[in-house]
Scaffold this active site. Structure first.
Site, PDB file in Angstrom:
ATOM      1  N   GLU A 144      -4.036   9.457   1.383  1.00 22.19           N
ATOM      2  CA  GLU A 144      -2.815   9.038   2.096  1.00 22.19           C
ATOM      3  C   GLU A 144      -1.667  10.089   1.913  1.00 22.19           C
ATOM      4  O   GLU A 144      -0.898  10.556   2.809  1.00 22.19           O
ATOM      5  CB  GLU A 144      -2.569   7.610   1.665  1.00 22.19           C
ATOM      6  CG  GLU A 144      -3.366   6.661   2.103  1.00 22.19           C
ATOM      7  CD  GLU A 144      -3.057   5.420   1.624  1.00 22.19           C
ATOM      8  OE1 GLU A 144      -3.627   4.369   2.419  1.00 22.19           O
ATOM      9  OE2 GLU A 144      -2.568   4.926   0.553  1.00 22.19           O
TER      10      GLU A 144
ATOM     11  N   TYR B 198      -8.357   6.689  -1.541  1.00 24.56           N
ATOM     12  CA  TYR B 198      -7.494   6.504  -0.624  1.00 24.56           C
ATOM     13  C   TYR B 198      -6.168   6.947  -0.896  1.00 24.56           C
ATOM     14  O   TYR B 198      -5.353   7.541  -0.077  1.00 24.56           O
ATOM     15  CB  TYR B 198      -7.466   5.005   0.048  1.00 24.56           C
ATOM     16  CG  TYR B 198      -6.844   4.129  -1.041  1.00 24.56           C
ATOM     17  CD1 TYR B 198      -5.515   3.691  -0.493  1.00 24.56           C
ATOM     18  CD2 TYR B 198      -7.467   3.482  -1.937  1.00 24.56           C
ATOM     19  CE1 TYR B 198      -4.708   2.753  -1.425  1.00 24.56           C
ATOM     20  CE2 TYR B 198      -6.816   2.531  -2.736  1.00 24.56           C
ATOM     21  CZ  TYR B 198      -5.441   2.301  -2.483  1.00 24.56           C
ATOM     22  OH  TYR B 198      -4.759   1.188  -3.254  1.00 24.56           O
TER      23      TYR B 198
ATOM     24  N   HIS C 149      -7.216  -4.495  27.866  1.00 23.84           N
ATOM     25  CA  HIS C 149      -7.107  -3.278  28.623  1.00 23.84           C
ATOM     26  C   HIS C 149      -5.989  -2.856  28.755  1.00 23.84           C
ATOM     27  O   HIS C 149      -5.038  -3.892  29.288  1.00 23.84           O
ATOM     28  CB  HIS C 149      -8.131  -3.194  29.910  1.00 23.84           C
ATOM     29  CG  HIS C 149      -8.176  -1.893  30.475  1.00 23.84           C
ATOM     30  ND1 HIS C 149      -8.878  -0.629  29.946  1.00 23.84           N
ATOM     31  CD2 HIS C 149      -7.756  -1.413  31.702  1.00 23.84           C
ATOM     32  CE1 HIS C 149      -9.109   0.139  30.618  1.00 23.84           C
ATOM     33  NE2 HIS C 149      -8.165  -0.083  31.554  1.00 23.84           N
TER      34      HIS C 149
ATOM     35  N   CYS D 116       2.719  -2.410  -6.002  1.00 26.24           N
ATOM     36  CA  CYS D 116       2.864  -2.614  -4.594  1.00 26.24           C
ATOM     37  C   CYS D 116       4.181  -2.570  -4.124  1.00 26.24           C
ATOM     38  O   CYS D 116       4.451  -1.685  -3.245  1.00 26.24           O
ATOM     39  CB  CYS D 116       2.190  -4.215  -4.133  1.00 26.24           C
ATOM     40  SG  CYS D 116       2.588  -4.179  -2.281  1.00 26.24           S
TER      41      CYS D 116
ATOM     42  N   LYS E  76       4.838   3.758   0.167  1.00 28.57           N
ATOM     43  CA  LYS E  76       3.700   4.677   0.636  1.00 28.57           C
ATOM     44  C   LYS E  76       3.725   4.265   2.210  1.00 28.57           C
ATOM     45  O   LYS E  76       3.821   5.220   3.122  1.00 28.57           O
ATOM     46  CB  LYS E  76       2.339   4.289   0.109  1.00 28.57           C
ATOM     47  CG  LYS E  76       1.174   4.974   0.652  1.00 28.57           C
ATOM     48  CD  LYS E  76       0.172   4.414   1.694  1.00 28.57           C
ATOM     49  CE  LYS E  76      -0.106   2.931   1.656  1.00 28.57           C
ATOM     50  NZ  LYS E  76      -1.202   2.754   1.031  1.00 28.57           N
TER      51      LYS E  76
ATOM     52  N   CYS F 232       2.062   0.080  -2.334  1.00 27.86           N
ATOM     53  CA  CYS F 232       1.971   0.001  -0.791  1.00 27.86           C
ATOM     54  C   CYS F 232       3.079   0.102  -0.134  1.00 27.86           C
ATOM     55  O   CYS F 232       3.105   0.770   1.307  1.00 27.86           O
ATOM     56  CB  CYS F 232       1.416  -1.519  -0.494  1.00 27.86           C
ATOM     57  SG  CYS F 232       0.466  -2.073  -1.644  1.00 27.86           S
TER      58      CYS F 232
ATOM     59  N   GLU G  25     -10.440  -2.444  22.492  1.00 26.88           N
ATOM     60  CA  GLU G  25     -11.182  -3.115  23.558  1.00 26.88           C
ATOM     61  C   GLU G  25     -12.493  -2.247  23.312  1.00 26.88           C
ATOM     62  O   GLU G  25     -13.735  -3.123  23.473  1.00 26.88           O
ATOM     63  CB  GLU G  25     -11.023  -3.068  24.813  1.00 26.88           C
ATOM     64  CG  GLU G  25     -10.706  -1.542  25.199  1.00 26.88           C
ATOM     65  CD  GLU G  25     -10.396  -1.435  26.799  1.00 26.88           C
ATOM     66  OE1 GLU G  25     -10.861  -2.219  27.588  1.00 26.88           O
ATOM     67  OE2 GLU G  25      -9.254  -0.732  26.857  1.00 26.88           O
TER      68      GLU G  25
HETATM   69  P1  FAD Z   1       0.855  -4.725 -10.364  1.00 26.74           P
HETATM   70  O1  FAD Z   1       1.241  -4.911  -9.104  1.00 26.74           O
HETATM   71  O2  FAD Z   1       0.428  -3.459 -10.913  1.00 26.74           O
HETATM   72  O3  FAD Z   1       1.686  -5.545 -11.660  1.00 26.74           O
HETATM   73  C1  FAD Z   1       1.410  -5.532 -12.929  1.00 26.74           C
HETATM   74  C2  FAD Z   1       2.849  -5.840 -13.414  1.00 26.74           C
HETATM   75  O4  FAD Z   1       2.779  -5.894 -14.795  1.00 26.74           O
HETATM   76  C3  FAD Z   1       3.711  -4.497 -13.337  1.00 26.74           C
HETATM   77  O5  FAD Z   1       4.857  -4.666 -12.786  1.00 26.74           O
HETATM   78  C4  FAD Z   1       3.822  -3.866 -14.905  1.00 26.74           C
HETATM   79  O6  FAD Z   1       5.091  -3.352 -15.037  1.00 26.74           O
HETATM   80  C5  FAD Z   1       3.937  -5.198 -15.496  1.00 26.74           C
HETATM   81  N1  FAD Z   1       3.289  -5.123 -17.067  1.00 26.74           N
HETATM   82  C6  FAD Z   1       2.358  -4.487 -17.577  1.00 26.74           C
HETATM   83  N2  FAD Z   1       2.321  -4.546 -18.700  1.00 26.74           N
HETATM   84  C7  FAD Z   1       3.200  -5.285 -19.111  1.00 26.74           C
HETATM   85  C8  FAD Z   1       3.469  -6.290 -20.375  1.00 26.74           C
HETATM   86  N3  FAD Z   1       2.813  -5.866 -21.289  1.00 26.74           N
HETATM   87  N4  FAD Z   1       4.564  -7.175 -20.190  1.00 26.74           N
HETATM   88  C9  FAD Z   1       5.120  -7.292 -19.150  1.00 26.74           C
HETATM   89  N5  FAD Z   1       4.779  -6.791 -17.901  1.00 26.74           N
HETATM   90  C10 FAD Z   1       3.949  -5.946 -17.861  1.00 26.74           C
HETATM   91  N6  FAD Z   1      -2.920  -2.048  -2.057  1.00 26.74           N
HETATM   92  C11 FAD Z   1      -3.049  -2.532  -0.714  1.00 26.74           C
HETATM   93  O7  FAD Z   1      -3.374  -3.663  -0.580  1.00 26.74           O
HETATM   94  N7  FAD Z   1      -2.706  -1.668   0.265  1.00 26.74           N
HETATM   95  C12 FAD Z   1      -2.137  -0.653   0.187  1.00 26.74           C
HETATM   96  O8  FAD Z   1      -1.928   0.180   1.137  1.00 26.74           O
HETATM   97  C13 FAD Z   1      -2.002  -0.070  -1.240  1.00 26.74           C
HETATM   98  N8  FAD Z   1      -1.414   0.998  -1.291  1.00 26.74           N
HETATM   99  C14 FAD Z   1      -1.274   1.657  -2.761  1.00 26.74           C
HETATM  100  C15 FAD Z   1      -0.800   2.865  -2.708  1.00 26.74           C
HETATM  101  C16 FAD Z   1      -0.745   3.234  -4.157  1.00 26.74           C
HETATM  102  C17 FAD Z   1       0.164   4.616  -4.447  1.00 26.74           C
HETATM  103  C18 FAD Z   1      -1.174   2.541  -5.352  1.00 26.74           C
HETATM  104  C19 FAD Z   1      -0.623   3.000  -6.832  1.00 26.74           C
HETATM  105  C20 FAD Z   1      -1.373   1.287  -5.187  1.00 26.74           C
HETATM  106  C21 FAD Z   1      -1.547   0.776  -3.708  1.00 26.74           C
HETATM  107  N9  FAD Z   1      -2.445  -0.560  -3.621  1.00 26.74           N
HETATM  108  C22 FAD Z   1      -2.538  -1.030  -2.343  1.00 26.74           C
HETATM  109  C23 FAD Z   1      -2.776  -1.442  -4.682  1.00 26.74           C
HETATM  110  C24 FAD Z   1      -1.990  -2.333  -5.122  1.00 26.74           C
HETATM  111  O9  FAD Z   1      -0.598  -1.783  -5.266  1.00 26.74           O
HETATM  112  C25 FAD Z   1      -2.381  -3.282  -6.239  1.00 26.74           C
HETATM  113  O10 FAD Z   1      -3.747  -3.420  -6.245  1.00 26.74           O
HETATM  114  C26 FAD Z   1      -1.739  -4.432  -6.389  1.00 26.74           C
HETATM  115  O11 FAD Z   1      -0.281  -3.987  -6.840  1.00 26.74           O
HETATM  116  C27 FAD Z   1      -2.069  -5.360  -7.889  1.00 26.74           C
HETATM  117  O12 FAD Z   1      -1.389  -6.199  -8.235  1.00 26.74           O
HETATM  118  P2  FAD Z   1      -1.367  -6.584  -9.860  1.00 26.74           P
HETATM  119  O13 FAD Z   1      -0.463  -7.971  -9.949  1.00 26.74           O
HETATM  120  O14 FAD Z   1      -2.804  -6.519 -10.199  1.00 26.74           O
HETATM  121  O15 FAD Z   1      -0.743  -5.584 -10.530  1.00 26.74           O
END
Ligand code: FAD
Length: 464
Positions: free
Chosen positions: A184, A180, A448, A41, A49, A46, A453
């Protein structure tokens, strides 16, 4: 005695939220992050973006300015400056996340982690060169863009590159995939000046969303200049002297960059974690199967966010891979484990937006899903020219739709395409979560003059 009460693998939205809340309740918490704290994110999703979306929006505002009396000299985009500003903000947020973890007393391990096996009642975890033990482990490793097995796929880039790196604005961009993220990014790059073609397999973008929203948004995005190649399959990508050539079922397309946005998968993330060896059930997609308390089938191992099946809800074909969902799941888990306050997330009214130009947003059920779930529905629909366009002469129209259950009068779904949809739908998500009926919408006095609305002034149901 294990080193930690809870060890979190993954410092993204879900992992950080859970770690901080658990530590606040007195738990000894460690967290491993292999890349940059903040996760998808903040670093490559997010936030960058949305900043690019703001940047892209100026092209429309500049065009509209004349009609509102402003004379401007020819605007010029310094794309690198936009990327640099965006990256500076991401670095600031990354620092804030690190400080927030420290302030909560969470120990951060800036390294990749995986499970080594059991240690008494808990688990052994390798993190970088170290080994630690923990009574419980949270898997919060997210997902990565998945690339199909198309010849020449090595020439393609993904959202990770365009949102995290600084690069040259391509003159011609092909975006493959109309979820999406594809929509986007196609919209953003088109508005920034790239001649953009969006290639999709289906007839319409945004599978799973409300049909009227899909149709209306596809028309509007095309009117904004994105060329849509629907019902088109990419066969191969080649690099030639004049750039890239995308061979498709509709013919070849020349491009300077090819951006794949055909989906995200947690397979690469969950695959090497040592979960299978411990007997943790993973779906074929790589997601960890969890119950409504975010427990995997192995005692002491939990999962939240994009690498989980969101308590089984994701199996219904509804995608809840969203930041607020990951955060809510992480916090609910911490409350359940360390504050004797069992919680689970309400998946019924999760709002979601598409930051295209124009925006679109939804909360609740689409008409098709409502009918599929057995509801006898009444539909309220409005399409109109937003006031802003009256001076500019733009033909762009806003679309709003309510799906109402005839038996109970409850509003089941609220959908919009048009400026500020995301901001507007967030408010209506509160109403739907509170179980608002159409009568409550009707009894609400309009604000309004706004577009919003219209949601409280729709009087006649649409003929079905
Ligand atoms: P992540 O945020 O992906 O975090 C996982 C973390 O784990 C990463 O930092 C990774 O490096 C780390 N990791 C992985 N494996 C290991 C390991 N073995 N050891 C240590 N660390 C590790 N969501 C919205 O709500 N609104 C939006 O507008 C939106 N826009 C988006 C636009 C794009 C281009 C993308 C790709 C996603 C978007 N999302 C949006 C989705 C949102 O980013 C994700 O749903 C959210 O980040 C999920 O969080 P998470 O904690 O599950 O995983």
């Amino acid at each position: 005695m294990p080193d930690f009460d809870l060890f979190v693998i993954g410092g993204g939205s879900g992992g950080v939220a859970c770690a901080r809340r658990a530590a606040t309740h007195g738990a000894k918490v460690g967290i491993a992050e292999a890349s940059r704290v903040g996760g998808t994110c903040v670093i490559r999703g997010c936030v960058p973006k949305k900043l690019m979306h703001y940047g892209a929006h100026f092209s429309e505002w500049f065009k509209a300015a004349r009609s509102y009396g402003w004379d401007l000299s020819e605007p010029r985009l310094a794309f690198e400056r936009l990327c640099e500003g965006r990256n500076k903000e991401i670095a600031r947020l990354n620092d804030i996340y690190i400080q927030m973890l420290a302030r909560a007393g969470v120990e951060l391990f800036p390294a990749r982690a995986h499970l080594l096996g059991r240690a008494g009642e808990g688990f052994r975890i390798a993190v970088g060169e170290q080994e630690v033990t923990a009574a419980r482990v949270l898997i919060a490793v997210g997902a990565r863009p998945s690339l199909p097995d198309v010849p020449g796929i090595e020439h393609a880039i993904t959202s990770d590159q365009v949102l995290e790196d600084v690069y040259a604005l391509p003159e011609r961009l092909a975006v493959i995939g109309a979820g999406y993220i594809g929509l986007e990014l196609a919209s953003i790059f088109n508005a920034l000046g790239a001649k953009t073609t969006l290639i999709l397999r289906a007839e319409l973008p945004l599978r799973g969303f409300e049909h009227d929203l899909r149709q209306h948004l596809a028309t509007e995005v095309a009117a904004h200049g994105v060329t849509l190649w629907n019902e088109t399959v990419v066969e191969r990508i080649e690099r030639g002297p004049g750039g890239l050539r995308v061979h498709t079922s509709r013919g070849p397309l020349e491009a300077d960059a090819v951006l794949y946005a055909t989906g995200r998968s947690p397979v690469a993330q969950t695959g090497g974690l040592g979960l299978e060896a411990l007997g943790v059930t993973l779906h074929r997609s790589g997601t960890v199967a969890v119950d409504t308390a975010y427990r995997s089938n192995v005692d002491g191992i939990f999962a939240v966010g994009d690498c989980s099946d969101h308590a089984g809800t994701a199996l219904d074909g509804v995608a809840f891979d969203l930041t607020p969902v990951a955060i809510a799941e992480g916090r609910a888990l911490a409350e359940t484990l360390f504050n004797a306050n069992p919680q689970t997330v309400n998946y019924a009214t999760i709002p979601t937006a598409i930051f295209a130009l124009p925006q679109a947003a939804s909360v609740g059920l689409s008409e098709a899903r409502a009918r599929g779930a057995g509801h006898d529905v009444e539909i309220y629909r409005a399409t109109f020219r937003p006031m802003f366009n009256t001076l500019t002469g733009s033909t762009g129209r806003t679309m709003m739709k309510l799906v109402v259950d005839r038996a109970t009068d409850r509003v089941l779904g609220c959908h919009m395409v048009g400026e500020d949809s995301a901001e507007i739908i967030q408010g209506f998500a509160v109403a739907l979560t509170a179980g608002a009926t159409k009568r409550v919408f009707d009894a609400t006095v309009a604000l309004h003059p706004t577009a919003a609305e219209e949601f409280v002034t729709m009087y006649q149901p649409a003929p079905t």
